[in-house]
Design an enzyme around this catalytic site. Sequence first.
Site, PDB file in Angstrom:
ATOM      1  CE1 TYR A 230      -9.298  -0.638  25.658  1.00 37.74           C
ATOM      2  CE2 TYR A 230     -11.485  -0.933  27.056  1.00 37.74           C
ATOM      3  CZ  TYR A 230      -9.940  -1.441  26.875  1.00 37.74           C
ATOM      4  OH  TYR A 230      -9.617  -2.322  27.573  1.00 37.74           O
TER       5      TYR A 230
ATOM      6  CD  GLU B  33      -3.044  -1.085   2.183  1.00 29.66           C
ATOM      7  OE1 GLU B  33      -3.646   0.069   2.436  1.00 29.66           O
ATOM      8  OE2 GLU B  33      -3.185  -1.958   2.879  1.00 29.66           O
TER       9      GLU B  33
ATOM     10  CG  LEU C 144      -3.095   4.172  20.180  1.00 32.20           C
ATOM     11  CD1 LEU C 144      -4.277   3.810  21.080  1.00 32.20           C
ATOM     12  CD2 LEU C 144      -2.240   5.023  20.908  1.00 32.20           C
ATOM     13  CG  HIS C 145      -5.849   2.165  14.673  1.00 26.46           C
ATOM     14  ND1 HIS C 145      -5.811   1.171  15.487  1.00 26.46           N
ATOM     15  CD2 HIS C 145      -7.018   2.126  14.324  1.00 26.46           C
ATOM     16  CE1 HIS C 145      -7.047   0.756  15.404  1.00 26.46           C
ATOM     17  NE2 HIS C 145      -7.840   1.424  14.810  1.00 26.46           N
TER      18      HIS C 145
END
Length: 339
Positions: free
Chosen positions: A261, A179, A268-269
């Site tokens: 969450y 990508e 984590l994004h």
Amino acid sequence: MADHCVDTDEAECPPAKKIKIEIENTDKDDESLHEAEINLSTFEMKRILQNNNTRKQIYIEGTFKGSESPAILSLEKTTFPTDELFLKEGFFNEDTTIQKVFSNHIYANYRCFPIREYNGLNVLLIHPATPKHIEKFKKKELHIVNETYELYEKITLPHITSQQFSLEWIDNILTHKAEQDKIVYEDTNKETGFVMVPDLKWDGKPQTLKLLALPFQKVKCMRELNASHLPLLRNIRDAGTACISEKYNIPASQLRIYLHYQPSYYYLHVHFSYLMFETPGIHVDRAHLLSTVINNLELMPDYYTKCILSFLVFEGDSLCTKFREHGVVGKKKSESEET
């Protein structure tokens, strides 16, 4: 991207612990199924996993001829364009008619069948699909969990350590193995930098904008955030909004910037979406605005080790079962009546 996970969420283990990743062995035929063009007459349906009438989307499990591995197809109606020329050519032309279903006074319902090239669907293909993918897309009853940090350490963390989806697709993006042509923005700083790419479900139109910021710094989820991560979070906010403003002419005040969450995957994004687009996963039982996360950490450096985080669990999922065993999730009514 992969599923990456279809709601794109986190992807790698923190420095302290290596996440155990289940790797499925697939034969070469399965690995090469994703072609530029696939004739869907080769898809043999097994069952409908979920039919979402609100989103005009259906998930179907099946197999492709010549492959024994399960596949999941998602068919979703595309959004209408705002370009007037496109609308005129695609819908308001001599080849498109509307057919009346019924009428009452000044109101009437009609059916419309646009010409073929303007009547497309967004299609997501997951192949080979693991049992976890199939479970993910089944329609299930929901329960809400109010998770303390103690419950996170006792139940959630051991669960996500053992049940994680493969995160290889994120590593591929960060290392430019995949990508590379889709990267919208990149800051290569290993502590505060990130790569911004389109969400798998984005159709490329500004009015449905959905991007993901994947940091180079590996953090499992919101529970691991503390004041040391503020430079990273602020950079994602500031550089991300500046990039989107320049490339797509959307100001920061029209962006919904949030974390999930529980996330679909534990790396984590941050999600960036156009404010007027009601993308899935923006409700209070899952989405946390990045501005709020930053403010919480500014007020209390260890906020996410002290607060209660509420989120949904799905009936039948192993995490739901574990919370039920600890008395956090109640039994279904039918189960209570049998005991």
